[in-house]
Scaffold this active site. Structure first.
Site, PDB file in Angstrom:
ATOM      1  CD  GLU A 411      -2.683  -1.398  -0.114  1.00  0.00           C
ATOM      2  OE1 GLU A 411      -2.875  -0.440  -0.878  1.00  0.00           O
ATOM      3  OE2 GLU A 411      -3.046  -2.565  -0.393  1.00  0.00           O
ATOM      4  CG  HIS A 417       2.241   5.319  -8.784  1.00  0.00           C
ATOM      5  ND1 HIS A 417       1.503   4.379  -9.432  1.00  0.00           N
ATOM      6  CD2 HIS A 417       2.828   6.056  -9.758  1.00  0.00           C
ATOM      7  CE1 HIS A 417       1.624   4.532 -10.736  1.00  0.00           C
ATOM      8  NE2 HIS A 417       2.419   5.547 -10.961  1.00  0.00           N
TER       9      HIS A 417
HETATM   10 ZN    ZN Z   1      -2.547  -2.851  -4.827  1.00  0.00          ZN
END
Ligand code: ZN
Length: 607
Positions: A411, A417
Site C-alpha cells: 500500500e 506513486h
Molecule cells: Zn494494490
C-alpha cells in the site's frame, strides 16, 4: 476551458471523496443513509458530464487543432483520455439511448455500495463466544488476549481478519475451524438473512454491465473494461493467465500432495478439508523450516516496521517521513508529512492501520487530494493508507506478521506513486490516468524489499528484548519464501480467469449463475476445490464493489513488470541503491499517467 472545468470537478471530487472514504472506514447508519441519498445525484452529475455534447465538441476541436501539438505531453494525454472517456461515457449515443445509459450507471453505483455494505454487515453479524478453554488450544496468546471478554473467562472470535486468520492457522479444534470457515465462506449469501444476500445483486450487476457494453457497441463488458488498460483483448488476457496456470500447475499439485500426505500422516487429518489447509500448512512449514509465523511476528512491532519502511524510502528516494498533525476521523488514525531532500513538502498521508467493525475489509490506498499547479503555487498531494491489522494489546505495540509487513509495503508503494508525482495537471497526476493493469507495478515492486536482509535487519527487532532479527531466522524465512507458491499462484489465476470470463463470454441472460461459472473455472484451473457451499463471489468486492471488474488479472500482469523492475535493483551495487531509486522515481513514480505505462517502464528498464 479545461482548467476551470478541472477546478469545479475537483471541488466535487474531493468533497464526495471524503464522504466515500468515511463510508468505507467509519460506517454508521447515519453516514450510510447520507451517502446513499446523495450517491444518485453524484452519479447523475458524472454521467451527464460524460455525455455533455458541448464539452465533447470542445475537446474534439482542441484535439484536432494546431494548439494540440503545442501542448505538453501530459496535457495531450489528458485530452486524449478525455475523448476516450466521452466515448465510453456514452457521448456518442443517440439521444433516445442516453437516459437508459444514465439509469444503468445510477443503478450500478447503488448496487456496488449495497454489495460492500452487505458484506460488512454480514461480517459483523457473526461472532462466536467460547468459554471452554480446551477449544482455544493452539491459538496464540496475543490473539487470545485480544479476544478475551471483559470480566469473564471467555473469548470472542469474529470474521474480521485479525481474529479469523489466526484461528484458521492455529486452532487445534477442527470443529471450531470448520464453524468459522463456514461462517466466512457463506457470508452475504442465500443461507443468511435475505437483506444481506449479495446473490441477487450479482445477478443484477452482470446483465447491467453487459447492457452498457452493448449500448456502446462492444460485445461484452470485458472489452469496455480493457479500452483504457495495457492489455489488448480478453483473449490475450486469458492466454496470459492460462500460460501462467500451465507453468504453476505442477508446482501446485506437488504442494498439495505434500500437504495431504503430511496432514494424513502427522496430524491425522484425512481427507484434508478447506478448514484444515491453513492449519496443516502452518504445521508443515514449522516442521520443514523450523519457525512459525508467530515467532516472526515478535520481531515486527509496528513502530520498528514503520521506522524501517520510512528509512528505506529515505535511502531509495531521498525523502523524509515525519509525524504531523491533522484532524482525523478516528483515534487510531495518524498523519505524516513527506519532505524532499531539500526540505520542501512533497505530500502527506493518513495511516489507518487496525481492523474495526466500521471498516471495510482488505487494505487499500486512495487519494484524498492530488498534486497540481494552482497559479504560482503547487498543491501537494495527500493519500489515505488503510489496512486491517491487529491493534495493540497488553500494553505492547501492535505486532505484524510478515504478510502484514508485505501488505503495508504494498500500500505504501501505491502511496508513493500518488505522492512522489511531479506532474502538475490533475488528470494525469499520481495514479490518475495510469492504466489500471499497470497500477499494481509500484505496489508489488515495494513488496520485494520485505525479503531483503539489508532492509529487514534495520527494520525488525524483538518486541520484548529489542534484539535485531537473527540471521538464522531470516534464512529460514527466505527458504520458506516459495513454500506453497504454486497453490497461491493458481488461486490468484482462478479468481482472475473467473472475473474475466464473467465479464466476457459468460451470458448473464442464460440459466447459469456466477457461482456455476466459478465451479467450471475451478474444475479447469484449481487443484484445491472448496466445498460446494462456498460462496466466494458473494464477497468478491474487488470486482463487484471496487474498480477491478474484468481487471483482477492486473495483479498478475503487473507482477511480471514489477519483478522485472526490481531486477534493476538486484543488478545494482545494493538493492537499496539510491541512484537506481532516483531513476525509478524519475521514470515511473514521478510521471504518473502523463505517458503510457509501457513507455515509463522502458525508460526505466531499457529494452
Ligand atoms: Zn494494490
Amino acid at each position: 476551458f479545461v482548467a476551470p472545468l478541472e477546478d469545479a470537478n475537483e471541488r466535487l471530487g474531493r468533497a464526495w471523496g471524503q464522504v466515500a472514504h468515511l463510508h468505507a472506514v467509519l460506517d454508521s447508519p447515519e453516514l450510510r443513509a447520507a451517502y446513499n441519498d446523495n450517491l444518485p445525484k453524484v452519479t447523475q452529475y458524472w454521467t451527464e458530464l460524460g455525455q455533455n455534447q458541448a464539452l465533447f465538441a470542445k475537446y474534439r476541436a482542441l484535439g484536432a487543432s494546431a494548439q494540440f501539438a503545442a501542448l505538453t505531453p501530459a496535457r495531450r494525454r489528458i485530452v486524449e483520455n478525455a475523448l476516450r472517456d466521452f466515448r465510453l461515457g456514452g457521448a456518442e449515443l443517440p439521444a433516445e439511448q442516453k437516459p437508459r445509459y444514465a439509469q444503468i450507471q445510477e443503478e450500478l453505483a447503488q448496487l456496488s455500495a449495497r454489495f460492500s455494505e452487505n458484506l460488512l454487515d454480514a461480517t459483523n453479524a457473526w461472532s462466536l463466544v467460547i468459554e471452554d478453554e480446551k477449544r482455544v488450544a493452539g491459538i496464540p496468546q496475543d490473539v487470545l488476549q485480544a479476544a478475551r471478554q471483559e470480566g469473564r473467562r471467555a473469548w470472542k472470535f469474529t470474521l474480521h481478519m485479525p481474529s479469523y486468520l489466526p484461528v484458521m492457522q492455529y486452532a487445534d479444534d477442527r470443529a471450531l475451524r470448520e464453524e468459522m470457515y463456514r461462517a466466512s465462506a457463506t457470508r452475504a449469501a442465500e443461507f443468511g438473512k435475505a437483506e444481506m444476500d449479495n446473490t441477487p445483486l450479482i445477478a443484477r450487476i452482470l446483465p447491467l454491465r453487459r447492457e452498457i457494453a452493448h449500448l456502446l457497441g462492444y460485445p461484452s463488458y470485458a472489452e469496455v473494461s480493457l479500452v483504457p488498460k495495457m492489455a489488448d483483448s480478453p483473449g490475450q488476457v486469458i492466454g496470459f493467465l492460462e500460460d501462467l496456470a500451465r507453468r504453476a500447475r505442477p508446482h501446485a499439485e506437488r504442494d498439495l500432495d505434500e500437504l495431504r500426505a503430511f496432514a494424513r500422516e502427522e496430524l491425522g487429518l484425512a481427507p484434508l478439508e478447506s478448514w484444515d489447509i491453513a492449519y496443516a500448512s502452518e504445521k508443515l512449514r514449522q516442521k520443514r523450516y523450523a519457525f512459525s509465523d508467530q515467532e516472526v511476528k515478535q520481531y515486527f512491532p509496528e513502530d520498528a516496521v514503520l521506522a524501517g519502511l520510512f528509512r528505506l524510502v529515505g535511502t531509495l528516494y531521498g525523502v523524509r517521513v515525519a509525524p504531523a498533525s491533522a484532524a482525523v476521523w478516528h483515534e487510531d488514525v495518524r498523519f505524516f508529512d513527506v519532505h524532499d531532500a531539500d526540505g520542501s513538502l512533497v505530500g502527506q498521508f493518513y495511516l489507518d492501520l487496525y481492523a474495526r467493525d466500521t471498516k471495510r475489509g482488505g487494505a487499500w490506498m486512495d487519494d484524498a487530494r492530488a498534486r497540481r499547479r494552482r497559479d504560482a503555487a503547487i498543491q501537494t498531494p495527500v493519500a489515505y493508507l488503510t489496512c486491517n491489522f491487529s491493534r495493540p494489546v497488553g500494553g505492547k505495540p501492535a505486532l505484524f506478521t510478515h504478510d502484514d509487513v508485505i501488505t503495508l509495503f504494498h500500500e505504501f508503494g501505491h502511496g508513493l506513486h500518488h505522492l512522489l508525482t511531479r506532474v502538475e495537471d490533475l488528470g494525469v497526476s499520481g495514479i490518475s490516468g495510469v492504466e489500471w493493469d499497470a497500477v499494481e507495478l509500484p505496489s508489488q515492486f515495494m513488496e520485494n524489499f520485505c525479503w531483503e536482509w539489508d532492509v529487514l535487519r534495520h527494520l525488525a527487532r524483538h518486541v520484548d528484548t529489542g534484539e535485531p532479527l537473527p540471521r538464522a531466522l531470516y534464512d529460514k524465512m527466505l527458504a520458506a519464501k516459495n513454500f506453497q507458491s504454486g497453490l497461491a499462484m493458481l488461486r490468484q489465476i482462478e479468481f482472475s480467469v473467473f472475473d474475466m470470463r464473467l465479464h466476457w463470454d459468460f451470458d448473464p441472460a442464460a440459466q447459469r449463475s456466477a457461482q456455476q461459472l466459478l465451479q467450471e473455472v475451478r474444475a479447469k484451473v484449481a487443484v484445491l476445490v472448496p466445498p460446494e457451499w462456498n460462496r466466494f463471489p458473494n464477497s468478491f468486492s474487488h470486482i463487484f464493489a471496487g474498480g477491478y471488474a474484468a481487471g483482477y488479472y492486473s495483479y498478475k500482469w503487473a507482477e511480471v513488470l514489477s519483478a522485472d523492475a526490481y531486477g534493476a535493483f538486484e543488478e545494482s551495487r545494493s538493492v537499496t541503491d539510491p541512484s537506481t531509486g532516483a531513476r525509478f522515481r524519475d521514470e515511473v513514480l514521478a510521471v504518473g499517467g502523463s505517458r503510457p505505462a509501457a513507455e515509463s517502464f522502458r525508460a526505466f528498464r531499457g529494452g
